[in-house]
Design an enzyme around this catalytic site. Structure first.
Site, PDB file in Angstrom:
ATOM      1  N   ASP A 117       0.775  -1.182  -0.075  1.00 51.06           N
ATOM      2  CA  ASP A 117      -0.104   0.015   0.036  1.00 51.06           C
ATOM      3  C   ASP A 117       1.012   1.365  -0.027  1.00 51.06           C
ATOM      4  O   ASP A 117       2.036   1.355   0.413  1.00 51.06           O
ATOM      5  CB  ASP A 117      -0.711  -0.067   1.186  1.00 51.06           C
ATOM      6  CG  ASP A 117      -0.208   0.271   2.653  1.00 51.06           C
ATOM      7  OD1 ASP A 117       0.631  -0.466   2.758  1.00 51.06           O
ATOM      8  OD2 ASP A 117      -0.773   0.822   3.448  1.00 51.06           O
ATOM      9  N   GLU A 162       0.206  -1.517   5.735  1.00 51.17           N
ATOM     10  CA  GLU A 162       1.330  -0.907   6.497  1.00 51.17           C
ATOM     11  C   GLU A 162       1.035   0.722   6.836  1.00 51.17           C
ATOM     12  O   GLU A 162       1.392   1.035   7.936  1.00 51.17           O
ATOM     13  CB  GLU A 162       2.615  -0.944   5.932  1.00 51.17           C
ATOM     14  CG  GLU A 162       3.734  -0.566   6.727  1.00 51.17           C
ATOM     15  CD  GLU A 162       4.286   0.561   6.911  1.00 51.17           C
ATOM     16  OE1 GLU A 162       5.174   0.935   7.494  1.00 51.17           O
ATOM     17  OE2 GLU A 162       3.822   1.573   6.018  1.00 51.17           O
TER      18      GLU A 162
HETATM   19 ZN   LIG Z   1       6.916   2.617   4.070  1.00 45.69          ZN
END
Ligand SMILES: [Zn+2]
Ligand SMILES: *[C@@H]1O[C@H](CO)[C@@H](O)[C@H](O)[C@H]1NC(C)=O
Ligand SMILES: *[C@@H]1O[C@H](CO)[C@@H](O)[C@H](O)[C@H]1NC(C)=O
Length: 503
Positions: free
Chosen positions: A127, A191
């Site tokens: 992401d 994340e």
């Molecule tokens: Zn990162």
């Protein structure tokens, strides 16, 4: 890296984290004893073309995490299909198992031929943070190549790593390489907003399978170039710890009433005064605890007089150095838990005494403190029982991973850095002041190293989570080469060899 603090982290890195020496080195041995020849990290023109096109295609898929529960799931699903097409050999290899975890994250298990060797884990995230097109020289999800650079969101954070890891493995299996040591590749999909659906689930799965890891390699750490004017050569920083975080909500409740006959204090005044005390009172300076002191001492000899003398004699100059570090808000972030008042809400009507005043405060916790210690300190500083505390979210700083001669993962990284970046002779342990997916994996190993095998110059820092993020084609090729070497190096035995550079 999560949260928009990358430039800060980077700069601080620059100012402070320097230089370690390469005392006590381990050599890499083993391949020759097994009669397997090492595969040179040389790629054909066609392979080089294919690898850069694959990175561009990865950038074009807008795998944006908009918020904690808000993802572009269409893009995440598309990314899963994309890697399947981009790395066909890898997916067909009998000793590589692929699993989708938490719907959009990916776990690869690469079964090594020698089960007696402890496996390791390479991790990166799919992401990216949002990238509104305003201000970009090229559209952020175009993946356009211009002047030797591939442009777009994720080229440094962190699709470069996702793609380089898979690309290196693809190239190795294409050359019939069979790893001796098993390893995992964990690609999280959230994340930037927590990792709770990706990394956390992957970690739980590995824990349920009883896996223990030799080490983990994650993002946050670079080959830093041009940050110290007095330093001629770039140096590599491998982060061995990571700050914790605490998000506190503060609330003051009062009986509402008419503003024509107000009480002496309102909820707004009480909360504002408490917050003002907090802003005026820095949390303790922790210089000397955590990795920084050692790093500064190692750094000393690289500087000209008188900095070298000051840093070599911290027994005497520690108070001076710690005060100097406080003066700059970036270096300050390395030596203490930071306090940032990020939201304040109160009041409902122009002539009504406000019933509630609320604020949120974001603390980034120094590696030598805990969440509970910070809460206790904050209560003491506020010193007002009318202010209620609610912990919105919190996690402790990550333990400091070893960086000594016996630390297999650290030495493996160090040796690979020295072979892929021969001009770099300094590898330094550092602290990551942002956060990564690593914190979800702490039950699996004590050895977590955060390093992106990339040169980073001061101007590159602000592009991460900012505008005009880009990677040079050559830097990306080098990252693939690094992973190609690292996987092979992990199959060799580390043994003591003469020290390369003494402090
Ligand atoms: Zn990162
Ligand atoms: C989500 O990703 C798809 C492509 O996978 C794209 O067409 C769409 O515009 C994206 N949505 C948002 C809100 O960015
Ligand atoms: C680590 O293991 C403990 C005990 O099983 C568990 O409570 C905890 O949630 C685990 N932590 C992580 C980050 O997985």
């Amino acid at each position: 890296m999560a949260r928009p603090f990358v430039c800060v982290r980077a700069l601080a890195t620059v100012l402070l984290l320097g230089i370690a020496t390469v005392s006590g080195s381990m050599g890499l041995r083993g391949q020759e004893h097994r009669g397997t020849s090492r595969i040179p990290s040389q790629f054909s023109a066609e392979e080089r073309f294919t690898m850069k096109e694959a990175l561009k295609d990865a950038i074009k898929i807008p795998t944006v995490s908009f918020g904690p529960e808000e993802f572009n799931t269409t893009a995440l699903a598309e990314f899963g299909e994309f890697i399947y097409k981009a790395f066909p050999t890898l997916f067909k290899t009998s000793f590589i198992q692929h699993e989708v975890v938490g719907e959009y994250s990916h776990l690869f298990t690469v079964q090594g031929s020698d089960p007696s060797l402890q496996p390791y884990l390479l991790t990166a995230h799919i992401d990216v943070v949002p990238a509104p097109a305003e201000g970009w020289e090229v559209p952020p999800f175009s993946g356009l190549e211009r002047d030797g650079f591939i442009h777009g969101r994720g080229t440094l954070d962190n699709k470069n790593s996702v793609m380089a890891i898979l690309q290196a493995l693809e190239l190795l299996v294409t050359r019939n390489y069979v790893p001796r040591r098993s390893f995992f590749i964990a690609l999280g999909h959230d994340e930037e907003v927590s990792g709770k659906y990706g990394a956390q689930k992957i970690s739980a799965l590995l824990q349920a399978r009883g896996v223990q890891l030799a080490f983990i390699m994650d993002e946050c750490g670079f080959v830093l170039d041009g940050f110290f004017p007095s330093l001629k050569k770039p140096f590599a920083m491998v982060s061995v710890s990571e700050k914790g975080a605490l998000n506190l909500k503060l609330q003051v409740n009062m009986t509402p009433g008419h503003s024509s006959a107000p009480p002496k204090e309102t909820s707004i005044g009480i909360l504002a005064a408490a917050i003002s005390r907090l802003e005026q009172t820095s949390l303790p300076n922790m210089f000397g605890d955590g990795p920084l002191k050692k790093t500064m001492q190692l750094l000393a000899n690289e500087f000209p007089f008188p900095t070298n003398v000051v840093l070599s004699n911290l027994w005497l100059f520690r108070p001076l150095v710690s005060r100097l570090l406080e003066r700059n808000y970036i270096t300050n972030a390395f030596i203490r838990t930071t306090t940032a008042v990020t939201m304040f809400n109160a009041g409902i009507k122009i002539n009504v005494i406000p019933p509630v005043a609320e604020a949120t405060i974001n603390f980034r916790i120094h590696p030598a403190q805990t969440v509970q210690e910070v809460i206790d300190l904050v209560k003491n500083i506020m010193a007002d029982d009318r202010v209620q505390f609610h912990v919105l979210s919190a996690f402790d700083p990550l333990p400091i991973s070893p960086s000594d001669d016996q630390a297999f993962g650290y030495q493996l990284l160090r040796q690979t850095i020295q072979s892929v970046f021969p001009e770099v002779n300094i590898v330094a342990p550092g602290t990551c002041i942002g956060n990564t997916d690593s914190r979800h994996y702490t039950n699996l190993t004590t050895d977590i190293y955060r390093f992106n095998p990339l040169y980073l110059q001061p101007q590159d820092f602000s592009s991460i989570h900012g505008l005009n993020e880009k990677i040079s084609v050559q830097a990306y090729e080098t990252q693939v080469k690094f992973m190609f070497e690292l996987i092979q190096n992990a199959d060799t035995e580390l043994s003591q060899v003469p020290h390369l550079h003494e402090l």
